[in-house]
Design a protein around this motif. Sequence first.
Motif, mmCIF file in Angstrom:
data_model
loop_
_atom_site.group_PDB
_atom_site.id
_atom_site.type_symbol
_atom_site.label_atom_id
_atom_site.label_comp_id
_atom_site.label_asym_id
_atom_site.label_seq_id
_atom_site.Cartn_x
_atom_site.Cartn_y
_atom_site.Cartn_z
ATOM 1 N N PRO A 65 -38.227 3.343 -5.017
ATOM 2 C CA PRO A 65 -38.962 3.588 -6.249
ATOM 3 C C PRO A 65 -39.629 2.307 -6.716
ATOM 4 N N GLN A 66 -40.851 2.442 -7.211
ATOM 5 C CA GLN A 66 -41.615 1.312 -7.715
ATOM 6 C C GLN A 66 -41.835 0.264 -6.629
ATOM 7 N N GLY A 67 -41.864 0.704 -5.375
ATOM 8 C CA GLY A 67 -42.057 -0.225 -4.280
ATOM 9 C C GLY A 67 -43.460 -0.802 -4.283
ATOM 10 N N VAL A 68 -43.561 -2.107 -4.108
ATOM 11 C CA VAL A 68 -44.847 -2.795 -4.111
ATOM 12 C C VAL A 68 -45.001 -3.534 -2.788
ATOM 13 N N PRO A 69 -46.096 -3.337 -2.072
ATOM 14 C CA PRO A 69 -46.297 -4.087 -0.824
ATOM 15 C C PRO A 69 -46.405 -5.585 -1.110
ATOM 16 N N VAL A 70 -45.642 -6.373 -0.394
ATOM 17 C CA VAL A 70 -45.685 -7.827 -0.553
ATOM 18 C C VAL A 70 -45.705 -8.466 0.834
ATOM 19 N N ARG A 71 -46.028 -9.746 0.842
ATOM 20 C CA ARG A 71 -46.030 -10.516 2.083
ATOM 21 C C ARG A 71 -45.172 -11.752 1.870
ATOM 22 N N VAL A 72 -44.211 -11.949 2.753
ATOM 23 C CA VAL A 72 -43.328 -13.107 2.660
ATOM 24 C C VAL A 72 -43.395 -13.886 3.966
ATOM 25 N N GLN A 79 -42.164 -22.050 13.363
ATOM 26 C CA GLN A 79 -43.298 -22.043 12.455
ATOM 27 C C GLN A 79 -43.087 -20.979 11.378
ATOM 28 N N LEU A 80 -43.921 -21.031 10.338
ATOM 29 C CA LEU A 80 -43.890 -19.984 9.317
ATOM 30 C C LEU A 80 -44.877 -18.899 9.699
ATOM 31 N N GLU A 81 -44.393 -17.671 9.708
ATOM 32 C CA GLU A 81 -45.237 -16.515 10.007
ATOM 33 C C GLU A 81 -44.995 -15.468 8.924
ATOM 34 N N SER A 82 -46.045 -14.771 8.517
ATOM 35 C CA SER A 82 -45.922 -13.791 7.439
ATOM 36 C C SER A 82 -45.499 -12.430 7.977
ATOM 37 N N VAL A 83 -44.734 -11.715 7.172
ATOM 38 C CA VAL A 83 -44.359 -10.333 7.473
ATOM 39 C C VAL A 83 -44.599 -9.506 6.215
ATOM 40 N N ASP A 84 -44.895 -8.252 6.404
ATOM 41 C CA ASP A 84 -45.130 -7.348 5.281
ATOM 42 C C ASP A 84 -43.831 -6.641 4.913
ATOM 43 N N ARG A 85 -43.550 -6.597 3.645
ATOM 44 C CA ARG A 85 -42.354 -5.942 3.125
ATOM 45 C C ARG A 85 -42.757 -5.039 1.959
ATOM 46 N N THR A 86 -41.789 -4.269 1.487
ATOM 47 C CA THR A 86 -41.947 -3.484 0.265
ATOM 48 C C THR A 86 -40.880 -3.936 -0.709
ATOM 49 N N ALA A 87 -41.292 -4.560 -1.804
ATOM 50 C CA ALA A 87 -40.351 -5.105 -2.777
ATOM 51 C C ALA A 87 -40.258 -4.189 -3.985
ATOM 52 N N ARG A 88 -39.088 -4.177 -4.589
ATOM 53 C CA ARG A 88 -38.874 -3.382 -5.798
ATOM 54 C C ARG A 88 -39.042 -4.274 -7.015
ATOM 55 N N SER A 97 -43.832 -10.652 -16.351
ATOM 56 C CA SER A 97 -44.031 -9.947 -15.100
ATOM 57 C C SER A 97 -44.206 -10.917 -13.934
ATOM 58 N N ARG A 98 -44.762 -12.091 -14.211
ATOM 59 C CA ARG A 98 -44.921 -13.090 -13.163
ATOM 60 C C ARG A 98 -43.563 -13.542 -12.636
ATOM 61 N N VAL A 99 -42.602 -13.701 -13.518
ATOM 62 C CA VAL A 99 -41.254 -14.084 -13.114
ATOM 63 C C VAL A 99 -40.606 -12.945 -12.327
ATOM 64 N N GLN A 100 -40.860 -11.702 -12.747
ATOM 65 C CA GLN A 100 -40.307 -10.549 -12.027
ATOM 66 C C GLN A 100 -40.808 -10.509 -10.588
ATOM 67 N N VAL A 101 -42.104 -10.713 -10.426
ATOM 68 C CA VAL A 101 -42.680 -10.699 -9.082
ATOM 69 C C VAL A 101 -42.094 -11.831 -8.251
ATOM 70 N N ALA A 102 -41.993 -13.029 -8.837
ATOM 71 C CA ALA A 102 -41.441 -14.168 -8.108
ATOM 72 C C ALA A 102 -39.989 -13.916 -7.707
ATOM 73 N N GLN A 103 -39.202 -13.308 -8.606
ATOM 74 C CA GLN A 103 -37.808 -13.017 -8.273
ATOM 75 C C GLN A 103 -37.710 -11.978 -7.165
ATOM 76 N N ALA A 104 -38.595 -10.977 -7.205
ATOM 77 C CA ALA A 104 -38.603 -9.962 -6.149
ATOM 78 C C ALA A 104 -38.933 -10.591 -4.794
ATOM 79 N N LEU A 105 -39.889 -11.511 -4.773
ATOM 80 C CA LEU A 105 -40.225 -12.205 -3.534
ATOM 81 C C LEU A 105 -39.064 -13.071 -3.064
ATOM 82 N N LEU A 106 -38.422 -13.737 -4.004
ATOM 83 C CA LEU A 106 -37.272 -14.572 -3.665
ATOM 84 C C LEU A 106 -36.128 -13.726 -3.102
#
Length: 213
Positions: A65-72, A79-88, A97-106
Amino acid sequence: MTPNGRTRTRARARRTAATLAVLATAVVLGGCGIRPTQVPVDAGPAPSRVPCEVTGENVTPQAQPQGVPVRVYLVCASQLESVDRTARIPEGKAVDSRVQVAQALLDELQEEPSSPEHEAGFATYVRGPLTLSGPREGDPAGTLRLSRQPEDLPTAALAQIVCTFAESRTASTDGSVLLGGPGEYAPRGYRCSAGTKERPDEAVPTLGPLPSS
């Protein structure tokens, strides 16, 4: 002995010498572990490289629920390589909201790679529990305060966090990431450079201590 007899004796001697020379060569080659052959040696296929890519057919959709596509950013092949995830992203107007997004990425960075990601060679160096909060009084706007001092994190883990935040809406307008810790130290601005992605074990570029707001 007649001349013909001497001639036949010399011929036999030459054949005997030639035979002994061939046998001696074979012994030397055998002693060195070398077997003469004209057949091409099949050394097998070249070692396979880690793909560092999760193909679409290996990704299992996550019905959140409330899944948001993110890239981590994870570590793969040093090396660092990006992968696509779905964060809540939780709801709540009381929290920036900026802190919420950062915490979800973390939180995503602290998750162990999924089976497809693991098979593709991905790993994470971000270890929890690790949380963050918004700026304190006097911090520059956009500062994120981690529950651990950024300099105390493994270098690769800090590189993962900085590059993940830098390519999300948690970064500052100039693309830098303003991070502080739980102590009284002033926050610093970090940048995700091409060198950071290629060599995440090296120090992450900083802008130095930032002036207070």
